[in-house]
Design a protein around this motif. Sequence first.
Motif, PDB file in Angstrom:
ATOM      1  N   LEU A 175      45.190  31.622  66.244  1.00  0.00           N
ATOM      2  CA  LEU A 175      44.156  32.341  66.699  1.00  0.00           C
ATOM      3  C   LEU A 175      43.426  32.975  65.420  1.00  0.00           C
ATOM      4  O   LEU A 175      44.226  33.602  64.857  1.00  0.00           O
ATOM      5  CB  LEU A 175      43.975  33.928  68.572  1.00  0.00           C
ATOM      6  CG  LEU A 175      43.982  33.590  69.321  1.00  0.00           C
ATOM      7  CD1 LEU A 175      44.501  34.522  70.408  1.00  0.00           C
ATOM      8  CD2 LEU A 175      42.981  32.589  70.176  1.00  0.00           C
ATOM      9  N   SER A 176      42.399  33.449  65.374  1.00  0.00           N
ATOM     10  CA  SER A 176      41.835  34.119  64.161  1.00  0.00           C
ATOM     11  C   SER A 176      41.318  35.335  64.507  1.00  0.00           C
ATOM     12  O   SER A 176      41.515  36.149  65.595  1.00  0.00           O
ATOM     13  CB  SER A 176      40.420  33.063  63.262  1.00  0.00           C
ATOM     14  OG  SER A 176      39.315  33.499  64.592  1.00  0.00           O
ATOM     15  N   SER A 177      41.861  36.233  62.638  1.00  0.00           N
ATOM     16  CA  SER A 177      41.677  37.135  62.956  1.00  0.00           C
ATOM     17  C   SER A 177      40.424  37.925  63.071  1.00  0.00           C
ATOM     18  O   SER A 177      39.807  37.272  63.099  1.00  0.00           O
ATOM     19  CB  SER A 177      41.993  38.086  61.397  1.00  0.00           C
ATOM     20  OG  SER A 177      43.401  37.384  61.044  1.00  0.00           O
ATOM     21  N   PRO A 178      40.259  39.036  63.628  1.00  0.00           N
ATOM     22  CA  PRO A 178      38.502  39.638  63.854  1.00  0.00           C
ATOM     23  C   PRO A 178      38.817  40.081  63.331  1.00  0.00           C
ATOM     24  O   PRO A 178      39.103  40.391  61.606  1.00  0.00           O
ATOM     25  CB  PRO A 178      39.478  40.568  64.807  1.00  0.00           C
ATOM     26  CG  PRO A 178      40.762  41.165  64.575  1.00  0.00           C
ATOM     27  CD  PRO A 178      41.579  39.485  64.186  1.00  0.00           C
ATOM     28  N   THR A 179      37.273  40.273  63.526  1.00  0.00           N
ATOM     29  CA  THR A 179      36.249  39.810  61.515  1.00  0.00           C
ATOM     30  C   THR A 179      35.812  41.906  62.093  1.00  0.00           C
ATOM     31  O   THR A 179      36.109  43.042  62.482  1.00  0.00           O
ATOM     32  CB  THR A 179      35.092  39.524  61.233  1.00  0.00           C
ATOM     33  OG1 THR A 179      34.461  40.206  62.361  1.00  0.00           O
ATOM     34  CG2 THR A 179      35.360  37.954  61.076  1.00  0.00           C
ATOM     35  N   VAL A 180      35.431  42.892  60.696  1.00  0.00           N
ATOM     36  CA  VAL A 180      34.500  43.717  60.928  1.00  0.00           C
ATOM     37  C   VAL A 180      34.232  44.271  61.611  1.00  0.00           C
ATOM     38  O   VAL A 180      33.538  44.983  61.995  1.00  0.00           O
ATOM     39  CB  VAL A 180      33.866  44.276  59.253  1.00  0.00           C
ATOM     40  CG1 VAL A 180      33.575  45.023  58.753  1.00  0.00           C
ATOM     41  CG2 VAL A 180      35.505  43.889  57.780  1.00  0.00           C
ATOM     42  N   GLN A 181      32.984  43.283  62.329  1.00  0.00           N
ATOM     43  CA  GLN A 181      32.108  43.376  63.003  1.00  0.00           C
ATOM     44  C   GLN A 181      32.649  42.973  64.229  1.00  0.00           C
ATOM     45  O   GLN A 181      32.787  43.957  65.415  1.00  0.00           O
ATOM     46  CB  GLN A 181      31.551  42.163  62.700  1.00  0.00           C
ATOM     47  CG  GLN A 181      30.020  42.002  63.857  1.00  0.00           C
ATOM     48  CD  GLN A 181      28.991  43.677  63.245  1.00  0.00           C
ATOM     49  OE1 GLN A 181      28.213  43.850  62.282  1.00  0.00           O
ATOM     50  NE2 GLN A 181      29.315  44.508  64.330  1.00  0.00           N
ATOM     51  N   ASP A 182      33.909  42.309  64.750  1.00  0.00           N
ATOM     52  CA  ASP A 182      34.814  42.514  66.127  1.00  0.00           C
ATOM     53  C   ASP A 182      35.087  44.212  66.157  1.00  0.00           C
ATOM     54  O   ASP A 182      34.978  44.556  66.902  1.00  0.00           O
ATOM     55  CB  ASP A 182      35.750  41.690  66.017  1.00  0.00           C
ATOM     56  CG  ASP A 182      35.075  39.916  65.911  1.00  0.00           C
ATOM     57  OD1 ASP A 182      33.962  39.704  66.300  1.00  0.00           O
ATOM     58  OD2 ASP A 182      35.831  39.522  65.559  1.00  0.00           O
ATOM     59  N   VAL A 183      35.277  44.400  64.996  1.00  0.00           N
ATOM     60  CA  VAL A 183      36.129  45.672  65.601  1.00  0.00           C
ATOM     61  C   VAL A 183      35.076  46.862  65.623  1.00  0.00           C
ATOM     62  O   VAL A 183      35.003  47.837  66.389  1.00  0.00           O
ATOM     63  CB  VAL A 183      37.025  46.308  63.318  1.00  0.00           C
ATOM     64  CG1 VAL A 183      37.400  46.980  64.040  1.00  0.00           C
ATOM     65  CG2 VAL A 183      37.960  45.511  63.933  1.00  0.00           C
ATOM     66  N   ILE A 184      34.351  46.438  65.020  1.00  0.00           N
ATOM     67  CA  ILE A 184      32.441  47.619  65.003  1.00  0.00           C
ATOM     68  C   ILE A 184      32.776  47.783  66.839  1.00  0.00           C
ATOM     69  O   ILE A 184      32.024  48.721  66.777  1.00  0.00           O
ATOM     70  CB  ILE A 184      31.774  47.196  64.061  1.00  0.00           C
ATOM     71  CG1 ILE A 184      32.370  47.820  62.605  1.00  0.00           C
ATOM     72  CG2 ILE A 184      30.098  47.939  64.826  1.00  0.00           C
ATOM     73  CD1 ILE A 184      31.208  47.153  61.551  1.00  0.00           C
TER      74      ILE A 184
END
Length: 268
Positions: A2-11
Amino acid sequence: MLSSPTVQDVIDALLAPAEGSLPEPTADKLFCGDPSSPVTGIVTAFMPTLSIIERAAASGANLVIGHEGLFFSHHERDPETPESGIAFAKRRRVEQSGVAVFRCHDGLHRYRPDGIAAGLIEALGWTPYVREHRPEACLLELPSAPLDVIAAQIKRRLGLAYLRVSGDAEASCAKVGVWVGYRGGIHSTVPLIEEHGLDLVVYGEGPEWETPEYAREANRLGRSCGLIVLGHAESEEPGMEALAGRLAEKFPGIPVRHLREEPLFRIV
């Protein structure tokens, strides 16, 4: 893998629990950083100071979520207003750190219950005594205790060096209203004090000539009204710490922690 979540995913995860749309304009925004960057670690903080941001970077975190803004004002600077020298210098340092900084203010206050207020109530151990979570305040029915006993309990549970307290130290308090942040103005407090017969007001901060003077005159007129002023940061810090716990559950593969600044004021 699985790829790491991005900054936008966290937002997106931060704002998902907020009921309704954010106000327009909203204070919530990504001040620095690339929204598409993979997140290596998350730090929550009440105030995204240089110390917090640099400590986050040193720990390997590349996303700081602050409740208040970077540049000393609730609202952004008007483009026609010159940027102060300190704001410019801070902006440069933050950009050089490589840390993305997102402000989560309006969204968190629109959680139901309010994410900041719920965090404070939980830190105080008062969750079982909540009667009603309102958008502007939380109403509670505590086991009756003298004002100074409740103040000492708050001071101990929040780890504070001092509180500001007004009212009869021995007056019994049970019906309590709690306002976080800058909600201690009379238009917010007094309607609930009088409608619900509150005998204790606890808030972060507000104009000193409003609710404190109301409480003083109420006591002189025979209507007991205790007041405990926590400080703005002191009232909202627990909510940001609770947010770190929520994010750790949402993103178990990413280190998440809450960082505190040293107290802004000292007693002399």
